[in-house]
Design a protein around this motif. Sequence first.
Motif, mmCIF file in Angstrom:
data_model
loop_
_atom_site.group_PDB
_atom_site.id
_atom_site.type_symbol
_atom_site.label_atom_id
_atom_site.label_comp_id
_atom_site.label_asym_id
_atom_site.label_seq_id
_atom_site.Cartn_x
_atom_site.Cartn_y
_atom_site.Cartn_z
ATOM 1 N N TYR A 63 -6.571 -17.010 7.238
ATOM 2 C CA TYR A 63 -6.119 -15.948 6.339
ATOM 3 C C TYR A 63 -6.882 -16.040 5.028
ATOM 4 C CZ TYR A 63 -2.015 -15.369 9.377
ATOM 5 O OH TYR A 63 -1.185 -15.144 10.434
ATOM 6 N N TRP A 78 -2.337 -9.464 -1.486
ATOM 7 C CA TRP A 78 -2.353 -9.265 -0.040
ATOM 8 C C TRP A 78 -2.680 -10.566 0.675
ATOM 9 C CZ3 TRP A 78 -6.828 -5.225 -0.596
ATOM 10 C CH2 TRP A 78 -6.362 -4.102 -1.289
ATOM 11 N N ASN A 80 -4.446 -11.404 3.927
ATOM 12 C CA ASN A 80 -5.284 -10.737 4.923
ATOM 13 C C ASN A 80 -5.588 -11.660 6.091
ATOM 14 O OD1 ASN A 80 -5.286 -8.748 2.991
ATOM 15 N ND2 ASN A 80 -7.469 -8.311 3.179
ATOM 16 N N ILE A 106 -4.802 -6.329 6.313
ATOM 17 C CA ILE A 106 -3.655 -6.749 5.505
ATOM 18 C C ILE A 106 -2.455 -7.053 6.401
ATOM 19 C CG2 ILE A 106 -2.061 -6.119 3.648
ATOM 20 C CD1 ILE A 106 -4.220 -4.242 2.572
ATOM 21 N N GLN A 107 -2.033 -8.319 6.407
ATOM 22 C CA GLN A 107 -0.865 -8.745 7.167
ATOM 23 C C GLN A 107 0.418 -8.563 6.365
ATOM 24 O OE1 GLN A 107 -0.777 -10.676 10.620
ATOM 25 N NE2 GLN A 107 0.931 -9.295 10.200
ATOM 26 N N SER A 109 1.944 -7.855 2.070
ATOM 27 C CA SER A 109 1.718 -7.602 0.650
ATOM 28 C C SER A 109 2.886 -8.196 -0.121
ATOM 29 C CB SER A 109 1.632 -6.101 0.368
ATOM 30 O OG SER A 109 0.601 -5.503 1.132
ATOM 31 N N GLN A 112 4.505 -6.100 -4.327
ATOM 32 C CA GLN A 112 3.682 -4.894 -4.300
ATOM 33 C C GLN A 112 4.240 -3.790 -5.195
ATOM 34 O OE1 GLN A 112 3.963 -2.877 -0.341
ATOM 35 N NE2 GLN A 112 5.248 -4.637 0.154
ATOM 36 N N THR A 118 1.120 0.521 0.929
ATOM 37 C CA THR A 118 1.446 -0.756 1.567
ATOM 38 C C THR A 118 2.945 -0.953 1.773
ATOM 39 O OG1 THR A 118 1.484 -1.868 -0.586
ATOM 40 C CG2 THR A 118 -0.596 -1.932 0.648
#
Length: 227
Positions: A63, A78, A80, A106-107, A109, A112, A118
Amino acid sequence: MNINFETFKNDITWFVKPTDKVELLDTTLNYSLTKKFQETFPKLTNLIEKSRVLNLTINYQSYRLFSWTNKDNKSFGWLNKIESDKTTDIELIDEHELILQEIGGIQESYNQPEPSLTNNQNFLFIKSECSKGIGGWDDYYEMMCEEENKQKIDYKDFVCFVQEANGDVTLYDRNSKEVMLFAHDHCFDNVEFLENQPEYTFHKINGIKTFVDYVESLATEWTNETI
């Protein structure tokens, strides 16, 4: 300890479990992006260049944590997911592949801004999560077209690249690169029903026509919250 990762874990409490094997690798300043990426996504480039980057693995999965400081002086960003090119044989457009090659999908956020593209999303851009068509809404869409006597769109070349927690999906047409939202259960302030289609099926997102528009709009939302 990395303060950005700790902030991420405190906000996204469900993602990292006590039994998970986590390895923090290295931090990166002045993250390098290719000229092609910079020219394709200038607003995203500006955002990424401001980021603090932590490379890590969770249960041996790679990641990249991109973090910024928001107007409340808190870390936000994020997580990722970095995948190999052989994750799936699904055909993506070049601009989507470029995102994955340089920053990943993007896994999660954390902290945010709202509203944002998102918000409430299970994933954005991650290749292994993408699918062809309309994200499993085929039967529902056919039923709605029959009920309202509408002509079905040919969606065989559509790719689902974002999925919301309630199952709604954001799609692009691989040929035109146009973006649409397939939402089945509620209205949004930033979308309109697609003309000549049943309500609560296909929508256009205001101000967004193509995949690049989508990415740049997302980048603008986050850039506007950075200090």
